[in-house]
Design a protein around this motif. Structure first.
Motif, PDB file in Angstrom:
ATOM      1  N   LEU A  76       0.858  -1.196   0.000  1.00 55.06           N
ATOM      2  CA  LEU A  76       0.000   0.000   0.000  1.00 55.06           C
ATOM      3  C   LEU A  76       0.892   1.243   0.000  1.00 55.06           C
ATOM      4  O   LEU A  76       1.874   1.306   0.746  1.00 55.06           O
ATOM      5  N   ILE A  77       0.550   2.216  -0.848  1.00 54.61           N
ATOM      6  CA  ILE A  77       1.280   3.487  -0.853  1.00 54.61           C
ATOM      7  C   ILE A  77       0.284   4.625  -0.621  1.00 54.61           C
ATOM      8  O   ILE A  77      -0.624   4.845  -1.424  1.00 54.61           O
ATOM      9  N   VAL A  78       0.446   5.301   0.497  1.00 52.74           N
ATOM     10  CA  VAL A  78      -0.413   6.425   0.883  1.00 52.74           C
ATOM     11  C   VAL A  78       0.313   7.705   0.483  1.00 52.74           C
ATOM     12  O   VAL A  78       1.427   7.965   0.937  1.00 52.74           O
ATOM     13  N   ILE A 128       1.013  -2.587  -6.421  1.00 56.79           N
ATOM     14  CA  ILE A 128       0.863  -1.519  -5.434  1.00 56.79           C
ATOM     15  C   ILE A 128      -0.546  -0.926  -5.486  1.00 56.79           C
ATOM     16  O   ILE A 128      -1.112  -0.736  -6.558  1.00 56.79           O
ATOM     17  N   PHE A 129      -1.099  -0.688  -4.299  1.00 50.94           N
ATOM     18  CA  PHE A 129      -2.401  -0.035  -4.138  1.00 50.94           C
ATOM     19  C   PHE A 129      -2.110   1.408  -3.736  1.00 50.94           C
ATOM     20  O   PHE A 129      -1.360   1.641  -2.787  1.00 50.94           O
ATOM     21  N   ILE A 130      -2.707   2.361  -4.471  1.00 51.55           N
ATOM     22  CA  ILE A 130      -2.360   3.766  -4.248  1.00 51.55           C
ATOM     23  C   ILE A 130      -3.601   4.608  -3.956  1.00 51.55           C
ATOM     24  O   ILE A 130      -4.613   4.530  -4.667  1.00 51.55           O
ATOM     25  N   GLY A 131      -3.499   5.431  -2.898  1.00 55.95           N
ATOM     26  CA  GLY A 131      -4.533   6.421  -2.603  1.00 55.95           C
ATOM     27  C   GLY A 131      -3.885   7.620  -1.946  1.00 55.95           C
ATOM     28  O   GLY A 131      -2.720   7.557  -1.552  1.00 55.95           O
ATOM     29  N   GLY A 132      -4.618   8.732  -1.851  1.00 57.45           N
ATOM     30  CA  GLY A 132      -4.092   9.911  -1.174  1.00 57.45           C
ATOM     31  C   GLY A 132      -4.313  11.176  -1.985  1.00 57.45           C
ATOM     32  O   GLY A 132      -5.271  11.294  -2.746  1.00 57.45           O
ATOM     33  N   LEU A 133      -3.378  12.122  -1.866  1.00 59.24           N
ATOM     34  CA  LEU A 133      -3.547  13.474  -2.419  1.00 59.24           C
ATOM     35  C   LEU A 133      -2.326  13.861  -3.259  1.00 59.24           C
ATOM     36  O   LEU A 133      -1.202  13.556  -2.871  1.00 59.24           O
ATOM     37  N   TYR A 175       6.753  15.497  -7.685  1.00 58.83           N
ATOM     38  CA  TYR A 175       5.367  15.032  -7.752  1.00 58.83           C
ATOM     39  C   TYR A 175       5.232  13.516  -7.574  1.00 58.83           C
ATOM     40  O   TYR A 175       4.195  13.038  -7.154  1.00 58.83           O
ATOM     41  N   SER A 176       6.275  12.781  -7.948  1.00 61.25           N
ATOM     42  CA  SER A 176       6.124  11.331  -7.936  1.00 61.25           C
ATOM     43  C   SER A 176       6.684  10.695  -6.676  1.00 61.25           C
ATOM     44  O   SER A 176       7.805  11.011  -6.258  1.00 61.25           O
ATOM     45  N   GLY A 177       5.916   9.787  -6.090  1.00 65.77           N
ATOM     46  CA  GLY A 177       6.421   9.003  -4.968  1.00 65.77           C
ATOM     47  C   GLY A 177       7.658   8.210  -5.344  1.00 65.77           C
ATOM     48  O   GLY A 177       8.441   7.828  -4.468  1.00 65.77           O
ATOM     49  N   PHE A 178       7.841   7.970  -6.639  1.00 69.61           N
ATOM     50  CA  PHE A 178       9.029   7.218  -7.064  1.00 69.61           C
ATOM     51  C   PHE A 178      10.291   8.089  -7.044  1.00 69.61           C
ATOM     52  O   PHE A 178      11.380   7.579  -7.247  1.00 69.61           O
TER      53      PHE A 178
END
Ligand code: VGL
Length: 196
Positions: free
Chosen positions: A7-9, A131-136, A106-109
């Motif tokens: 999971l990636i928040v 990966i499951f992604i949610g958030g802002l 901008y990217s979590g990566f």
């Protein structure tokens, strides 16, 4: 062997929530939804990452220095803290992005953990395939993280009930979702059962 999930928040920080410097409409509404996912992943022993926007005071990302945005998520400020309601237990690994004055982040990566290791490497070390992604926010950090995740070769599930958009132009959030789906992301909702 079942597929290995993580999971990636994304950036559930005070400045992106109502009352914050770059408030996203309904930004705080993702908190209870993501908490259910965090609890589910933690109970299953699956990896959980939380990204944060973590800017220096002066960065090209901010309007005053040529960028698009008001000052937000400056390192060490209250606005940069995670929303106080988010379940950030010991199971959650925090990764930070946008730390260079020349980087939008901008990217979590682009985000790294305390030791400077990038998210893709952290995921691979744990054998993660999906990966499951949610958030802002849907139209910025969520979108860039989803598209980079696909480019990096991960399967990506976008949690459509756990994202909210900046919508600088009305409809940006919906267009971002279309773009992510066209690129190969699968839409999911937080109430779906995780695969066994
Ligand atoms: C974000 C706008 C500016 C985001 C970050 O987290 O989506 N949006 N900086």
């Amino acid at each position: 062997m079942p597929i290995k999930d993580a999971l990636i928040v994304i950036d559930v920080q005070n400045d992106f929530c109502p009352g914050g410097a770059l408030a996203v409409r309904g930004g705080d509404e993702v908190v209870p939804v993501l908490n259910r996912m965090i609890d589910k992943f933690a109970a299953a022993g699956l990896p959980i990452f939380a990204t944060r926007d973590w800017h220096p005071e002066k960065t090209h990302h901010f309007r005053a220095y040529g960028g698009l945005w008001p000052v937000h998520c400056v390192q060490g400020t209250r606005g940069a803290e995670f929303h106080p309601g988010l379940h950030l237990g010991k199971d959650v690994v925090v990764v930070s992005a946008g730390m260079l004055p020349t980087e939008e982040g901008y990217s979590g990566f682009q985000a790294v953990d305390e030791s400077g290791t990038r998210l893709a490497e952290l995921l691979r070390r744990k054998g993660v395939e999906r990966i499951f992604i949610g958030g802002l926010a849907t139209d910025y950090c969520v979108k860039h993280t989803v598209l980079d995740g696909l480019r990096e070769g991960f399967k990506v599930v976008l949690l459509v009930d756990a994202v909210r958009a900046v919508d600088l132009v009305p409809g940006d959030g919906e267009r971002a979702i279309d773009e992510m789906v066209r690129a190969g992301a699968v839409k999911g909702v937080s109430s779906d059962d995780l695969p066994a």
